[in-house]
Scaffold this active site. Structure first.
Site, short mmCIF file in Angstrom:
data_model
loop_
_atom_site.label_atom_id
_atom_site.label_comp_id
_atom_site.label_asym_id
_atom_site.label_seq_id
_atom_site.Cartn_x
_atom_site.Cartn_y
_atom_site.Cartn_z
N CYS A 1 -37.72 19.89 26.64
CA CYS A 1 -36.70 20.42 26.48
C CYS A 1 -37.02 21.47 25.31
O CYS A 1 -36.17 22.29 25.23
CB CYS A 1 -35.58 19.64 25.73
N ASP B 1 -11.17 30.18 29.92
CA ASP B 1 -9.72 28.69 30.76
C ASP B 1 -9.99 27.51 30.49
O ASP B 1 -8.97 26.70 30.41
CB ASP B 1 -9.01 28.94 32.09
#
Length: 241
Positions: A64, A156
């Site tokens: 990570c 959206d």
């Protein structure tokens, strides 16, 4: 600094349930969260941008570290595409900040001012809502780490893409950007799709529901058609888009 847990505000009583919350096309509920850049409310923070959300099992994890550093070093590519980035982990803000120092030390070309926030989801509410961990595991600090999930959210607030990776496989930044380019192109040109291994500027495929007459009007620069043994007329491509 304010300290509040992620809170979801949804109208549809089913929308916030973990089994539904991150399916493609689902509206991401608005939420509040603590981040390394301070508290945010997701819709206000997003504005009219696209968003890349990606989660990590824990701070100070090796794979990570390379992922966050690589994305941080290439944030200009996302800015070009009107896309904001936000990372997620169930660890605390203090360790997030300490981890950022490590990331900047290890990874080259990371800006001195770290370019995107990391959510501190210590209650794991957000991880459960986003299908990153199971509800029954959320209170077990040792095992309830968020899985390595990635979501692209449209302006959206709808989920447009999801990817899940095992802890052993680092994400591919080129593929993330390629997929984002495809999403944005097909949002603009709703009558096309991008084929396998597509990259910007190469051929796109005209959707089967578009008639040949409509296709010729939409793409006067030229259409390539392939005759198939089945007799179907579903392979039509164009470079002039």
């Amino acid at each position: 600094m304010l300290s509040y847990s992620p809170v979801f505000q949804v109208d549809d009583e089913n929308l916030g349930k973990s089994e539904n919350s991150m399916r493609l096309g689902t509206v991401v509920p608005n939420f509040k969260a603590q981040t390394t850049d301070g508290p945010i409310e997701f819709y206000d923070w997003q504005g009219d941008s696209w968003v890349l959300i990606f989660s990590h099992p824990a701070d100070f994890t090796p794979v990570c570290t390379t992922e966050i550093g690589h994305i941080a070093a290439h944030t200009d590519e996302f800015k070009k595409r009107n896309t904001k980035i936000i990372a997620h982990s169930v660890d605390r803000l203090k360790t997030h900040h300490d981890w950022i120092d490590d990331i900047k030390s290890y990874c080259s070309n990371v800006p001195e001012k770290f370019p995107f926030p990391i959510i501190a989801d210590t209650t794991r509410e957000l991880a459960v809502q986003f299908n990153m961990i199971a509800e029954e595991d959320r209170h077990n600090d040792e095992t309830a780490q968020s899985v390595r999930a990635l979501f692209i959210i449209g302006p959206d607030h709808k989920v447009r893409l999801s990817m899940y990776y095992p802890n052993s496989a680092g994400r591919n930044l080129d593929e993330i950007i390629r997929a984002l380019d495809s999403l944005q192109l097909t949002e603009k040109l709703k009558v096309v799709a991008t084929p396998a291994n597509w990259t910007p500027g190469t051929k796109v495929m005209i959707l089967p529901h578009v008639s040949d007459i409509e296709a010729e009007k939409l793409f006067p620069g030229g259409i390539d058609k392939v005759s198939m043994p089945s007799g179907g007329n579903y392979i039509r491509t164009t470079e002039k888009y």
